[in-house]
Write an enzyme that holds these catalytic residues in place. Structure first.
Site, PDB file in Angstrom:
ATOM      1  N   LYS A 160       0.820  -1.242   0.000  1.00  0.00           N
ATOM      2  CA  LYS A 160       0.000   0.000   0.000  1.00  0.00           C
ATOM      3  C   LYS A 160       0.837   1.267   0.000  1.00  0.00           C
ATOM      4  O   LYS A 160       0.430   2.280  -0.569  1.00  0.00           O
ATOM      5  CB  LYS A 160      -0.967   0.003   1.180  1.00  0.00           C
ATOM      6  CG  LYS A 160      -0.298  -0.002   2.538  1.00  0.00           C
ATOM      7  CD  LYS A 160      -0.694  -1.178   3.363  1.00  0.00           C
ATOM      8  CE  LYS A 160       0.276  -1.386   4.495  1.00  0.00           C
ATOM      9  NZ  LYS A 160      -0.064  -2.497   5.336  1.00  0.00           N
ATOM     10  N   GLU A 204      -5.048  -5.406  -5.693  1.00  0.00           N
ATOM     11  CA  GLU A 204      -6.218  -5.785  -4.879  1.00  0.00           C
ATOM     12  C   GLU A 204      -5.854  -5.967  -3.402  1.00  0.00           C
ATOM     13  O   GLU A 204      -6.628  -5.621  -2.508  1.00  0.00           O
ATOM     14  CB  GLU A 204      -6.835  -7.084  -5.430  1.00  0.00           C
ATOM     15  CG  GLU A 204      -8.061  -7.559  -4.693  1.00  0.00           C
ATOM     16  CD  GLU A 204      -9.209  -6.556  -4.740  1.00  0.00           C
ATOM     17  OE1 GLU A 204      -9.800  -6.379  -5.808  1.00  0.00           O
ATOM     18  OE2 GLU A 204      -9.514  -5.941  -3.689  1.00  0.00           O
ATOM     19  N   LYS A 254      -4.317   3.696   2.679  1.00  0.00           N
ATOM     20  CA  LYS A 254      -5.384   2.878   2.086  1.00  0.00           C
ATOM     21  C   LYS A 254      -6.546   3.742   1.601  1.00  0.00           C
ATOM     22  O   LYS A 254      -7.079   3.515   0.515  1.00  0.00           O
ATOM     23  CB  LYS A 254      -5.850   1.831   3.095  1.00  0.00           C
ATOM     24  CG  LYS A 254      -4.774   0.767   3.362  1.00  0.00           C
ATOM     25  CD  LYS A 254      -5.123  -0.084   4.570  1.00  0.00           C
ATOM     26  CE  LYS A 254      -4.095  -1.192   4.803  1.00  0.00           C
ATOM     27  NZ  LYS A 254      -4.286  -1.863   6.094  1.00  0.00           N
ATOM     28  N   ILE A 263     -10.213  -8.709   1.303  1.00  0.00           N
ATOM     29  CA  ILE A 263     -11.557  -8.234   0.911  1.00  0.00           C
ATOM     30  C   ILE A 263     -11.509  -7.722  -0.526  1.00  0.00           C
ATOM     31  O   ILE A 263     -10.687  -6.863  -0.838  1.00  0.00           O
ATOM     32  CB  ILE A 263     -12.031  -7.058   1.805  1.00  0.00           C
ATOM     33  CG1 ILE A 263     -11.948  -7.419   3.285  1.00  0.00           C
ATOM     34  CG2 ILE A 263     -13.422  -6.617   1.428  1.00  0.00           C
ATOM     35  CD1 ILE A 263     -12.233  -6.231   4.196  1.00  0.00           C
TER      36      ILE A 263
HETATM   37  N1  HSE Z   1      -1.001  -3.307   9.806  1.00  0.00           N
HETATM   38  C1  HSE Z   1      -2.076  -3.532   8.890  1.00  0.00           C
HETATM   39  C2  HSE Z   1      -3.362  -3.715   9.689  1.00  0.00           C
HETATM   40  C3  HSE Z   1      -1.777  -4.737   8.051  1.00  0.00           C
HETATM   41  O1  HSE Z   1      -3.303  -3.851  10.916  1.00  0.00           O
HETATM   42  O2  HSE Z   1      -4.430  -3.684   9.109  1.00  0.00           O
HETATM   43  C4  HSE Z   1      -2.587  -4.821   6.793  1.00  0.00           C
HETATM   44  O3  HSE Z   1      -2.313  -3.779   5.911  1.00  0.00           O
END
Ligand code: HSE
Length: 401
Positions: free
Chosen positions: A100, A124, A200, A131
């Site tokens: 990401k 993805e 994200k 998901i």
């Molecule tokens: N550190 C991230 C989380 C891992 O806890 O969601 C997944 O990107």
């Protein structure tokens, strides 16, 4: 036969190899070709591992092998992942990634390079782990004008907040327990300060708008100031506290932010607990839809990477369209965003707060040294002015409408 190279044999990289092996028959049928892992790039050796003979230390071996057409980049970070990805795409090798940081920082450029070289840059697994959310935004919701995305996009913080909610425990105590159990990193900053969720939501917001939402432009606040007392008040109001990442395309501008919010029991995101993630999407024709599942972890994340490999196999020599231009979105200052706020002040500030805010709704859980209340709907700017006038606060949490 699709020959694959996996960059990074850590949690997700080894998961990719495991998913391809475990579901070989199904995956090969769906890809209409057999997938085979030819190389694994890592600095380390893995003696005794069934794939030990695939491990190489020199990326040029992979780049210079014309048989390798798909690369799974599961290294994380931008260095050297950015250079490795660019080099692969320039040679027409597709790249599927869970990274990401890299997608948020260089996504539109890498997508353009893939398009120019008739291959694919697919990601993805970069948001929401296993998901399906990138593909729904890219393919399934193409008839929609998407004007709102709200996500619980970080499993670590959702685990911590859920524990605080259910057990009445404090942040530090739950963080330590999460670290001991391996649910939180030893250096938890990226998760607890909201940086991971910020990357994200930048990716999702870019797909929502079709242009680039820079993660640096997204207001980001983590969960470190949330206390057990905040949850007591939340409970009294039949709410919980969640770290939400959201973006809104409105007439007043494009808003994006990451912050803890109080959320009512009626909201579908209220029930997203523990390490689970969910993304709540609003489109102008469909209305609301929600995507829920495991947002992190070896096999869920690897499953999403492998689904991209299958897409590459199905689209050899063709680029799957992804609307994410390099032009930056003008992200609006959140000071104009309007909402209610939950606020805690010292008991001796009651009069000053009454004078500054006028109409408010008191929330009482029997903590005598405090006065807590919920404001009317107001802009962030207006809230800051009023709370300054009243002498500041112990804590304030935004309320999700
Ligand atoms: N550190 C991230 C989380 C891992 O806890 O969601 C997944 O990107």
């Amino acid at each position: 036969m699709i020959q694959i190279a996996v960059l990074g044999y850590g949690t997700v990289g080894s998961g990719v190899v495991e998913v391809i092996e475990t579901n070989k028959a199904d995956i090969n049928k769906k890809a209409a070709e057999d997938l085979s892992v030819k190389y694994i790039l890592d600095l380390r050796d893995f003696p005794g591992d069934p794939y030990a003979d695939k491990v190489v230390h020199d990326y040029n071996i992979i780049l210079n092998d014309p048989e390798v057409t798909v690369i799974c980049e599961t290294m994380g970070g931008t260095k050297p992942a950015y250079d490795f990805t660019k080099q692969a795409l320039l040679q027409g090798k597709s790249v599927c990634t869970s990274n990401k940081e890299l997608v948020a920082a260089h996504g539109p450029e890498l997508i353009r390079i893939a398009r120019e070289n008739h291959c694919n840059y697919l990601f993805e697994a970069s948001v929401g782990g296993g998901i399906p959310i990138i593909r729904p935004l890219n393919y399934s919701l193409t008839a929609e004008k998407i004007d709102g995305i709200t996500g619980i996009l970080n499993g670590t913080t959702n685990y911590i907040l859920t524990k605080m909610d259910k057990e009445g425990a404090g942040f530090e105590e739950v963080l330590k327990e999460a670290q001991d159990k391996g649910y939180a990193e030893r250096n938890p900053e990226a998760d607890v300060e909201g940086y991971d969720a910020c990357r994200k939501i930048a990716i999702l917001s870019s797909l929502m708008s079709g242009q680039n939402v820079r993660y640096e432009d997204i207001y980001t606040e983590g969960i470190t100031k949330i206390t057990a007392a905040d949850f007591k008040y939340a409970k009294q109001m039949d709410k919980s506290i969640k770290l939400l990442a959201m973006s809104r395309d409105t007439e007043k501008g494009f808003f994006a932010m990451v912050a803890p919010f109080m959320i009512s029991r009626e909201h579908p995101l209220y029930s997203v607990n523990g390490v689970f993630n969910a993304v709540y999407v609003h489109g102008n024709m469909l209305g609301d839809s929600m995507y829920y599942g495991r947002g992190a972890g070896k096999l869920p994340t690897a499953s999403a990477v492998v689904s991209d490999v299958v897409d590459c196999a199905r689209h050899q020599g063709k680029t799957i369209m992804c609307f994410w231009d390099e032009e930056n979105v003008n992200v609006a200052d959140i000071s104009n965003a309007e909402r209610k706020f939950f606020v805690r002040v010292r008991a001796d500030q009651r009069e000053a707060v009454m004078a500054a805010f006028g109409s408010l709704a008191e929330v009482n859980v029997g903590i005598v040294k405090e006065f807590a209340f919920m404001t009317q709907v107001m802009s962030e700017k207006e809230f800051h002015e009023k709370i300054e006038q009243a002498g500041g606060c112990l804590n304030r949490i935004r309320i999700m409408a």
